[in-house]
Design a protein around this motif. Structure first.
Motif, PDB file in Angstrom:
ATOM      1  N   THR A 109       0.796  -1.231   0.000  1.00  0.00           N
ATOM      2  CA  THR A 109       0.000   0.000   0.000  1.00  0.00           C
ATOM      3  C   THR A 109       0.830   1.284   0.000  1.00  0.00           C
ATOM      4  N   PHE A 110       2.110   1.177   0.418  1.00  0.00           N
ATOM      5  CA  PHE A 110       2.951   2.376   0.518  1.00  0.00           C
ATOM      6  C   PHE A 110       3.803   2.586  -0.724  1.00  0.00           C
ATOM      7  N   CYS A 111       3.731   1.651  -1.682  1.00  0.00           N
ATOM      8  CA  CYS A 111       4.673   1.638  -2.811  1.00  0.00           C
ATOM      9  C   CYS A 111       4.012   2.154  -4.076  1.00  0.00           C
ATOM     10  N   PHE A 145      18.402  -5.302  -6.682  1.00  0.00           N
ATOM     11  CA  PHE A 145      17.093  -5.497  -7.334  1.00  0.00           C
ATOM     12  C   PHE A 145      16.033  -4.884  -6.425  1.00  0.00           C
ATOM     13  N   MET A 146      16.045  -3.535  -6.401  1.00  0.00           N
ATOM     14  CA  MET A 146      15.113  -2.799  -5.550  1.00  0.00           C
ATOM     15  C   MET A 146      14.341  -1.766  -6.363  1.00  0.00           C
ATOM     16  N   GLY A 147      14.317  -1.953  -7.668  1.00  0.00           N
ATOM     17  CA  GLY A 147      13.504  -1.082  -8.512  1.00  0.00           C
ATOM     18  C   GLY A 147      12.097  -1.644  -8.592  1.00  0.00           C
ATOM     19  N   MET A 148      11.466  -1.476  -9.748  1.00  0.00           N
ATOM     20  CA  MET A 148      10.097  -1.963  -9.880  1.00  0.00           C
ATOM     21  C   MET A 148      10.065  -3.481  -9.919  1.00  0.00           C
ATOM     22  N   GLY A 149       8.999  -4.029  -9.344  1.00  0.00           N
ATOM     23  CA  GLY A 149       8.748  -5.461  -9.482  1.00  0.00           C
ATOM     24  C   GLY A 149       9.251  -6.302  -8.328  1.00  0.00           C
ATOM     25  N   GLU A 150       8.829  -7.554  -8.348  1.00  0.00           N
ATOM     26  CA  GLU A 150       9.227  -8.512  -7.325  1.00  0.00           C
ATOM     27  C   GLU A 150      10.174  -9.519  -7.995  1.00  0.00           C
ATOM     28  N   PRO A 151      11.489  -9.386  -7.739  1.00  0.00           N
ATOM     29  CA  PRO A 151      12.458 -10.206  -8.473  1.00  0.00           C
ATOM     30  C   PRO A 151      12.245 -11.717  -8.339  1.00  0.00           C
ATOM     31  N   ILE A 177      19.314  -9.217  -3.977  1.00  0.00           N
ATOM     32  CA  ILE A 177      17.932  -9.431  -4.420  1.00  0.00           C
ATOM     33  C   ILE A 177      17.030  -9.087  -3.242  1.00  0.00           C
ATOM     34  N   SER A 178      16.103  -8.175  -3.478  1.00  0.00           N
ATOM     35  CA  SER A 178      15.178  -7.763  -2.426  1.00  0.00           C
ATOM     36  C   SER A 178      13.819  -8.390  -2.689  1.00  0.00           C
ATOM     37  N   THR A 179      13.219  -8.965  -1.639  1.00  0.00           N
ATOM     38  CA  THR A 179      11.937  -9.652  -1.825  1.00  0.00           C
ATOM     39  C   THR A 179      10.932  -9.271  -0.760  1.00  0.00           C
ATOM     40  N   VAL A 180       9.661  -9.355  -1.123  1.00  0.00           N
ATOM     41  CA  VAL A 180       8.582  -9.170  -0.145  1.00  0.00           C
ATOM     42  C   VAL A 180       8.465 -10.371   0.788  1.00  0.00           C
ATOM     43  N   GLY A 181       9.192 -11.445   0.454  1.00  0.00           N
ATOM     44  CA  GLY A 181       9.077 -12.663   1.243  1.00  0.00           C
ATOM     45  C   GLY A 181       8.345 -13.755   0.486  1.00  0.00           C
ATOM     46  N   LEU A 200      15.210  -8.793   2.769  1.00  0.00           N
ATOM     47  CA  LEU A 200      13.788  -9.060   3.005  1.00  0.00           C
ATOM     48  C   LEU A 200      13.084  -7.757   3.384  1.00  0.00           C
ATOM     49  N   SER A 201      12.049  -7.415   2.624  1.00  0.00           N
ATOM     50  CA  SER A 201      11.223  -6.253   2.973  1.00  0.00           C
ATOM     51  C   SER A 201      10.225  -6.703   4.019  1.00  0.00           C
ATOM     52  N   ILE A 202      10.467  -6.351   5.254  1.00  0.00           N
ATOM     53  CA  ILE A 202       9.594  -6.875   6.322  1.00  0.00           C
ATOM     54  C   ILE A 202       8.527  -5.839   6.706  1.00  0.00           C
ATOM     55  N   HIS A 203       8.960  -4.636   7.033  1.00  0.00           N
ATOM     56  CA  HIS A 203       8.098  -3.458   7.237  1.00  0.00           C
ATOM     57  C   HIS A 203       7.124  -3.514   8.404  1.00  0.00           C
ATOM     58  N   ALA A 204       6.963  -4.668   9.031  1.00  0.00           N
ATOM     59  CA  ALA A 204       6.071  -4.760  10.195  1.00  0.00           C
ATOM     60  C   ALA A 204       6.500  -5.950  11.028  1.00  0.00           C
ATOM     61  N   VAL A 242      17.354  -6.975   6.440  1.00  0.00           N
ATOM     62  CA  VAL A 242      15.927  -6.726   6.598  1.00  0.00           C
ATOM     63  C   VAL A 242      15.663  -5.249   6.320  1.00  0.00           C
ATOM     64  N   GLU A 243      14.725  -4.984   5.419  1.00  0.00           N
ATOM     65  CA  GLU A 243      14.352  -3.598   5.124  1.00  0.00           C
ATOM     66  C   GLU A 243      13.067  -3.264   5.872  1.00  0.00           C
ATOM     67  N   TYR A 244      13.081  -2.114   6.523  1.00  0.00           N
ATOM     68  CA  TYR A 244      11.922  -1.684   7.310  1.00  0.00           C
ATOM     69  C   TYR A 244      11.669  -0.227   6.989  1.00  0.00           C
ATOM     70  N   PRO A 275      14.131   5.525   5.517  1.00  0.00           N
ATOM     71  CA  PRO A 275      13.273   6.723   5.549  1.00  0.00           C
ATOM     72  C   PRO A 275      12.303   6.656   4.360  1.00  0.00           C
ATOM     73  N   TYR A 276      11.033   6.867   4.631  1.00  0.00           N
ATOM     74  CA  TYR A 276      10.017   6.736   3.578  1.00  0.00           C
ATOM     75  C   TYR A 276      10.053   7.938   2.643  1.00  0.00           C
ATOM     76  N   ASN A 277       9.995   7.628   1.372  1.00  0.00           N
ATOM     77  CA  ASN A 277       9.883   8.655   0.354  1.00  0.00           C
ATOM     78  C   ASN A 277       8.385   8.782   0.070  1.00  0.00           C
ATOM     79  N   PRO A 278       7.740   9.819   0.577  1.00  0.00           N
ATOM     80  CA  PRO A 278       6.267   9.844   0.525  1.00  0.00           C
ATOM     81  C   PRO A 278       5.744   9.801  -0.910  1.00  0.00           C
TER      82      PRO A 278
HETATM   83  N1  SAH Z   1       9.557  -6.135  -4.540  1.00  0.00           N
HETATM   84  C1  SAH Z   1      10.824  -6.091  -3.884  1.00  0.00           C
HETATM   85  C2  SAH Z   1      11.820  -5.140  -4.530  1.00  0.00           C
HETATM   86  C3  SAH Z   1      11.332  -3.761  -4.943  1.00  0.00           C
HETATM   87  S1  SAH Z   1      11.034  -2.516  -3.744  1.00  0.00           S
HETATM   88  C4  SAH Z   1      10.657  -5.749  -2.432  1.00  0.00           C
HETATM   89  O1  SAH Z   1       9.572  -5.322  -2.060  1.00  0.00           O
HETATM   90  O2  SAH Z   1      11.591  -5.935  -1.660  1.00  0.00           O
HETATM   91  C5  SAH Z   1      12.568  -2.207  -2.947  1.00  0.00           C
HETATM   92  C6  SAH Z   1      12.389  -1.605  -1.554  1.00  0.00           C
HETATM   93  O3  SAH Z   1      11.909  -0.258  -1.633  1.00  0.00           O
HETATM   94  C7  SAH Z   1      11.388  -2.369  -0.710  1.00  0.00           C
HETATM   95  O4  SAH Z   1      11.901  -2.575   0.582  1.00  0.00           O
HETATM   96  C8  SAH Z   1      10.203  -1.425  -0.703  1.00  0.00           C
HETATM   97  O5  SAH Z   1       9.405  -1.658   0.401  1.00  0.00           O
HETATM   98  C9  SAH Z   1      10.884  -0.078  -0.679  1.00  0.00           C
HETATM   99  N2  SAH Z   1      10.023   1.052  -1.050  1.00  0.00           N
HETATM  100  C10 SAH Z   1       8.964   1.060  -1.881  1.00  0.00           C
HETATM  101  N3  SAH Z   1       8.422   2.290  -1.953  1.00  0.00           N
HETATM  102  C11 SAH Z   1       9.160   3.087  -1.147  1.00  0.00           C
HETATM  103  C12 SAH Z   1       9.100   4.474  -0.798  1.00  0.00           C
HETATM  104  N4  SAH Z   1       8.176   5.270  -1.312  1.00  0.00           N
HETATM  105  N5  SAH Z   1      10.022   4.956   0.068  1.00  0.00           N
HETATM  106  C13 SAH Z   1      10.992   4.148   0.580  1.00  0.00           C
HETATM  107  N6  SAH Z   1      11.091   2.834   0.282  1.00  0.00           N
HETATM  108  C14 SAH Z   1      10.180   2.308  -0.568  1.00  0.00           C
END
Ligand code: SAH
Length: 327
Positions: A109-111, A145-151, A177-181, A200-204, A242-244, A275-278
């Motif tokens: 939802t944040f992406c 691999f942190m651009g668009m898509g789920e690698p 390689i970054s993954t949602v899990g 791993l994109s954990i976020h919670a 772990v990415e949060y 840090p979130y990029n809004p």
């Molecule tokens: N689908 C994979 C790889 C792409 S996203 C994954 O989710 O890991 C790469 C990272 O950027 C993820 O951790 C994602 O949660 C994060 N991300 C997405 N939108 C963002 C934003 N607006 N600000 C900061 N990080 C963001």
């Protein structure tokens, strides 16, 4: 570069098979035209110029940040948008963030990418062409691999691209390689011969909140994802990053930090607070709230770093450029 097309055109021209390797070597060293490939006969250079484009991707827009970050919006031969980013760090590191898909089938939802329509998987050549684009600017040493898509949902093409990255000067250890899990994808990485890094994109720190932010959590809940990461750790003997992503008032309370510290075995994981990029739905946490979160993790002896923000001024968050071009 479409390497299959290159091979076909060379075969058709009756050229010896080592020509493909010669062309590839030039391309991986940053050649921007066939002109430069002086060990190829002139007639062949002309023929390749006509028949085999140097890249499968066309540049649609490019933005440069004051901090040296370069973000490029490309489209594929069939018009699908994708983005890649070159991040330049003060220590000299040159890291390219690549896309594995045009759009994304997941709906975090944040992406920004999650809010776009899914296009298709990218081919290995389309992935490599993103890195090669920046290689023409300067030498690169990391790929994420942190651009668009789920690698992990395009894992065959992703691994095929990773196999060629050392030709560009990017070792497997410096490829992440970054993954949602996505559990089967994590298992593929655990079995893979290449020593690639896993993020791993954990976020919670719990399923209820994670499912709210990342609907994919209903399919692969935290316990299953962490079990897969632990299998990776056991097989590869490497920590999982772990990415949060820090969302103000959503997942950044002290209680979340304590829960995360209890969830993650510090022998297996290293945490990176982002840090979130809004991009619309949420506000990013303040630096003070991020620091408070980090300090609580540290009290529980879970190592955490705060990601350096790059390219803030050019909408460098995942999917932002493609989303604004489409809107
Ligand atoms: N689908 C994979 C790889 C792409 S996203 C994954 O989710 O890991 C790469 C990272 O950027 C993820 O951790 C994602 O949660 C994060 N991300 C997405 N939108 C963002 C934003 N607006 N600000 C900061 N990080 C963001």
């Amino acid at each position: 570069m479409d390497r299959q097309l290159l091979a076909a055109v060379l075969a058709d021209a009756g050229e010896p098979s080592y020509r493909a390797a010669q062309v590839w070597e030039w391309v991986t060293r940053g050649a921007a035209s066939y002109e430069e490939m002086t060990n190829l006969p002139g007639t062949l250079r002309d023929r390749l110029e006509q028949a085999v484009p140097l890249s499968t991707l066309a540049v649609e827009a490019e933005a440069r940040s004051d901090d040296g970050t370069v973000k490029t919006l490309f489209h594929t031969g069939d018009g699908r948008p994708l983005e890649a980013v070159l991040m330049r760090y003060r220590d000299g590191r040159r890291s390219v963030c690549v896309s594995s898909q045009s759009g994304c089938p997941l709906t975090c939802t944040f992406c920004a990418t999650g809010q776009m329509k899914f296009g298709r998987n990218l081919s290995a050549d389309e992935i490599l062409d993103q890195a090669l684009h920046f290689r023409r600017l300067e030498a690169i040493d990391h790929v994420v691999f942190m651009g668009m898509g789920e690698p992990t949902m395009n894992i065959d093409a992703v691994l095929a691209a990773c196999e060629r990255l050392p030709d560009l000067g990017v070792t497997h250890r410096r490829t992440a390689i970054s993954t949602v899990g996505w559990v089967p994808g994590i298992d593929r990485l655990a079995e893979c011969e290449m020593p690639l890094s896993l993020a791993l994109s954990i976020h919670a720190p719990n399923d209820a909140l994670r499912s709210q932010l990342m609907p994919v959590n209903d399919r692969y809940p935290l316990a299953e994802v962490l079990a897969a990461c632990e299998r990776y750790r056991a097989a590869r003997r490497r920590k999982v990053f772990v990415e949060y992503v820090m969302l103000d008032g959503v997942n950044d309370e002290p209680q979340h930090a304590r829960e995360l510290a209890a969830l993650l075995d510090r022998r297996v994981y290293k945490v990176n607070l982002i840090p979130y990029n809004p991009t619309g739905a949420y506000d990013g946490s303040s630096p003070e709230r991020i620091e408070r979160f980090r300090a609580i993790l540290a009290e529980h002896r879970l190592g955490a770093t705060v990601r350096l923000t790059r390219g803030r001024d050019i909408d460098a968050a995942c999917g932002q450029l493609a989303a604004s071009a489409a809107g």
